[in-house]
Design a protein around this motif. Sequence first.
Motif, mmCIF file in Angstrom:
data_model
loop_
_atom_site.group_PDB
_atom_site.id
_atom_site.type_symbol
_atom_site.label_atom_id
_atom_site.label_comp_id
_atom_site.label_asym_id
_atom_site.label_seq_id
_atom_site.Cartn_x
_atom_site.Cartn_y
_atom_site.Cartn_z
ATOM 1 N N THR A 268 0.810 -1.214 0.000
ATOM 2 C CA THR A 268 0.000 0.000 0.000
ATOM 3 C C THR A 268 0.843 1.264 0.000
ATOM 4 O OG1 THR A 268 -0.108 -0.067 2.403
ATOM 5 C CG2 THR A 268 -1.904 -1.143 1.193
ATOM 6 N N SER A 269 2.154 1.124 0.028
ATOM 7 C CA SER A 269 3.039 2.282 -0.024
ATOM 8 C C SER A 269 4.339 1.887 -0.722
ATOM 9 C CB SER A 269 3.316 2.819 1.384
ATOM 10 O OG SER A 269 4.016 1.868 2.142
ATOM 11 N N ALA A 270 5.239 2.832 -0.837
ATOM 12 C CA ALA A 270 6.504 2.604 -1.529
ATOM 13 C C ALA A 270 7.277 1.461 -0.896
ATOM 14 C CB ALA A 270 7.346 3.876 -1.495
ATOM 15 N N LEU A 271 7.894 0.650 -1.734
ATOM 16 C CA LEU A 271 8.726 -0.436 -1.221
ATOM 17 C C LEU A 271 10.042 0.136 -0.719
ATOM 18 C CD1 LEU A 271 6.659 -2.062 -3.033
ATOM 19 C CD2 LEU A 271 8.413 -3.800 -2.972
ATOM 20 N N GLY A 272 10.507 -0.399 0.395
ATOM 21 C CA GLY A 272 11.763 0.060 0.984
ATOM 22 C C GLY A 272 12.797 -1.029 1.070
ATOM 23 N N SER A 273 12.364 -2.294 0.901
ATOM 24 C CA SER A 273 13.334 -3.393 0.982
ATOM 25 C C SER A 273 12.834 -4.615 0.225
ATOM 26 C CB SER A 273 13.603 -3.765 2.445
ATOM 27 O OG SER A 273 12.423 -4.254 3.048
ATOM 28 N N VAL A 274 13.801 -5.346 -0.332
ATOM 29 C CA VAL A 274 13.541 -6.640 -0.945
ATOM 30 C C VAL A 274 14.703 -7.552 -0.599
ATOM 31 C CG1 VAL A 274 12.142 -5.827 -2.885
ATOM 32 C CG2 VAL A 274 14.586 -6.024 -3.167
ATOM 33 N N ASP A 275 14.420 -8.831 -0.523
ATOM 34 C CA ASP A 275 15.469 -9.831 -0.361
ATOM 35 C C ASP A 275 15.025 -11.066 -1.117
ATOM 36 O OD1 ASP A 275 17.841 -10.972 0.346
ATOM 37 O OD2 ASP A 275 17.433 -11.070 2.486
ATOM 38 N N ILE A 276 15.988 -11.792 -1.646
ATOM 39 C CA ILE A 276 15.678 -12.924 -2.495
ATOM 40 C C ILE A 276 16.555 -14.102 -2.125
ATOM 41 C CG2 ILE A 276 17.264 -12.181 -4.314
ATOM 42 C CD1 ILE A 276 15.185 -13.121 -6.358
ATOM 43 N N TRP A 277 15.968 -15.289 -2.132
ATOM 44 C CA TRP A 277 16.699 -16.529 -1.911
ATOM 45 C C TRP A 277 16.561 -17.353 -3.182
ATOM 46 C CZ3 TRP A 277 13.117 -14.556 1.531
ATOM 47 C CH2 TRP A 277 13.647 -14.063 2.722
ATOM 48 N N GLY A 278 17.586 -17.313 -4.030
ATOM 49 C CA GLY A 278 17.533 -17.970 -5.327
ATOM 50 C C GLY A 278 17.418 -19.472 -5.251
ATOM 51 N N THR A 279 18.077 -20.093 -4.265
ATOM 52 C CA THR A 279 18.026 -21.553 -4.188
ATOM 53 C C THR A 279 16.643 -22.045 -3.783
ATOM 54 O OG1 THR A 279 18.914 -21.436 -1.948
ATOM 55 C CG2 THR A 279 20.482 -21.847 -3.726
ATOM 56 N N ASN A 280 15.935 -21.288 -2.947
ATOM 57 C CA ASN A 280 14.583 -21.664 -2.527
ATOM 58 C C ASN A 280 13.507 -20.972 -3.356
ATOM 59 O OD1 ASN A 280 15.617 -23.246 -0.493
ATOM 60 N ND2 ASN A 280 15.578 -21.590 0.988
ATOM 61 N N LYS A 281 13.921 -20.036 -4.186
ATOM 62 C CA LYS A 281 13.014 -19.250 -5.015
ATOM 63 C C LYS A 281 11.909 -18.609 -4.175
ATOM 64 C CE LYS A 281 14.220 -21.228 -9.391
ATOM 65 N NZ LYS A 281 13.796 -21.852 -10.620
ATOM 66 N N LEU A 282 12.362 -17.861 -3.175
ATOM 67 C CA LEU A 282 11.472 -17.070 -2.334
ATOM 68 C C LEU A 282 11.933 -15.620 -2.368
ATOM 69 C CD1 LEU A 282 11.088 -19.314 0.831
ATOM 70 C CD2 LEU A 282 9.352 -18.854 -0.901
ATOM 71 N N LEU A 283 10.959 -14.716 -2.254
ATOM 72 C CA LEU A 283 11.228 -13.291 -2.297
ATOM 73 C C LEU A 283 10.457 -12.634 -1.166
ATOM 74 C CD1 LEU A 283 12.223 -10.744 -3.878
ATOM 75 C CD2 LEU A 283 10.191 -11.000 -5.299
ATOM 76 N N ALA A 284 11.102 -11.738 -0.451
ATOM 77 C CA ALA A 284 10.436 -10.975 0.601
ATOM 78 C C ALA A 284 10.516 -9.499 0.239
ATOM 79 C CB ALA A 284 11.118 -11.215 1.946
ATOM 80 N N SER A 285 9.441 -8.770 0.513
ATOM 81 C CA SER A 285 9.431 -7.335 0.241
ATOM 82 C C SER A 285 8.761 -6.610 1.401
ATOM 83 C CB SER A 285 8.713 -7.038 -1.078
ATOM 84 O OG SER A 285 7.405 -7.569 -1.074
ATOM 85 N N GLY A 286 9.234 -5.408 1.655
ATOM 86 C CA GLY A 286 8.674 -4.597 2.726
ATOM 87 C C GLY A 286 8.410 -3.188 2.244
ATOM 88 N N ASP A 287 7.332 -2.576 2.774
ATOM 89 C CA ASP A 287 6.999 -1.222 2.344
ATOM 90 C C ASP A 287 7.106 -0.243 3.502
ATOM 91 O OD1 ASP A 287 4.511 -1.199 3.807
ATOM 92 O OD2 ASP A 287 3.505 -2.142 2.113
ATOM 93 N N TRP A 288 6.952 1.033 3.181
ATOM 94 C CA TRP A 288 7.136 2.104 4.156
ATOM 95 C C TRP A 288 6.056 2.117 5.232
ATOM 96 C CZ3 TRP A 288 8.785 7.043 0.992
ATOM 97 C CH2 TRP A 288 10.038 6.812 0.427
ATOM 98 N N ASP A 289 4.916 1.453 5.006
ATOM 99 C CA ASP A 289 3.863 1.371 6.017
ATOM 100 C C ASP A 289 4.058 0.200 6.971
ATOM 101 O OD1 ASP A 289 2.483 3.606 5.183
ATOM 102 O OD2 ASP A 289 1.092 2.499 3.904
ATOM 103 N N GLY A 290 5.142 -0.564 6.780
ATOM 104 C CA GLY A 290 5.416 -1.715 7.632
ATOM 105 C C GLY A 290 4.874 -3.023 7.090
ATOM 106 N N GLY A 291 4.290 -2.998 5.915
ATOM 107 C CA GLY A 291 3.777 -4.219 5.305
ATOM 108 C C GLY A 291 4.903 -5.103 4.792
ATOM 109 N N VAL A 292 4.760 -6.409 5.007
ATOM 110 C CA VAL A 292 5.742 -7.378 4.526
ATOM 111 C C VAL A 292 5.008 -8.436 3.709
ATOM 112 C CG1 VAL A 292 7.411 -9.150 5.211
ATOM 113 C CG2 VAL A 292 7.254 -7.017 6.504
ATOM 114 N N CYS A 293 5.567 -8.788 2.557
ATOM 115 C CA CYS A 293 4.997 -9.844 1.722
ATOM 116 C C CYS A 293 6.072 -10.880 1.414
ATOM 117 C CB CYS A 293 4.478 -9.288 0.400
ATOM 118 S SG CYS A 293 3.069 -8.172 0.547
ATOM 119 N N ILE A 294 5.682 -12.140 1.401
ATOM 120 C CA ILE A 294 6.570 -13.230 1.001
ATOM 121 C C ILE A 294 6.012 -13.793 -0.297
ATOM 122 C CG2 ILE A 294 7.570 -15.465 1.614
ATOM 123 C CD1 ILE A 294 8.442 -13.218 3.492
#
Length: 127
Positions: free
Chosen positions: A94-120
């Motif tokens: 719901t707001s600008a993304l401030g962080s991403v991280d990726i695990w290529g071997t497990n093919k998972l991605l995490a992202s976080g936004d400025w409102d504190g939202g986290v998505c996997i």
Amino acid sequence: KKNNLLCTATYDGSVHVYRPSVAKDSEDKSMALENVASKSGVHSGPIQCLAAATDKDSMTWIATGSMDHSLALHTLDPKTKELSTYATCAGGHTSALGSVDIWGTNKLLASGDWDGGVCIWDFSEAP
């Protein structure tokens, strides 16, 4: 296996991939950066964050998060050096993304936004 790549993203929405190279002059042993691939126009706003990982098949995955609230997943083919956008997601934050991280071997991605939202994100079905 290390791929020795440097991935960068800019406020103009471009993603760039470089690799170190030795200067061609035999006396000059300094290192330089060679542009391997570039891509622009993925996000409508500035790219705020980037993460990269290489999977077991030597495919480089690059995740970018933007101030336009979107996330994109890119691939760099190890053979052709083609940088392609694999997927984009404009929902989930719901707001600008401030962080991403990726695990290529497990093919998972995490992202976080400025409102504190986290998505996997699970991209294990990707080639």
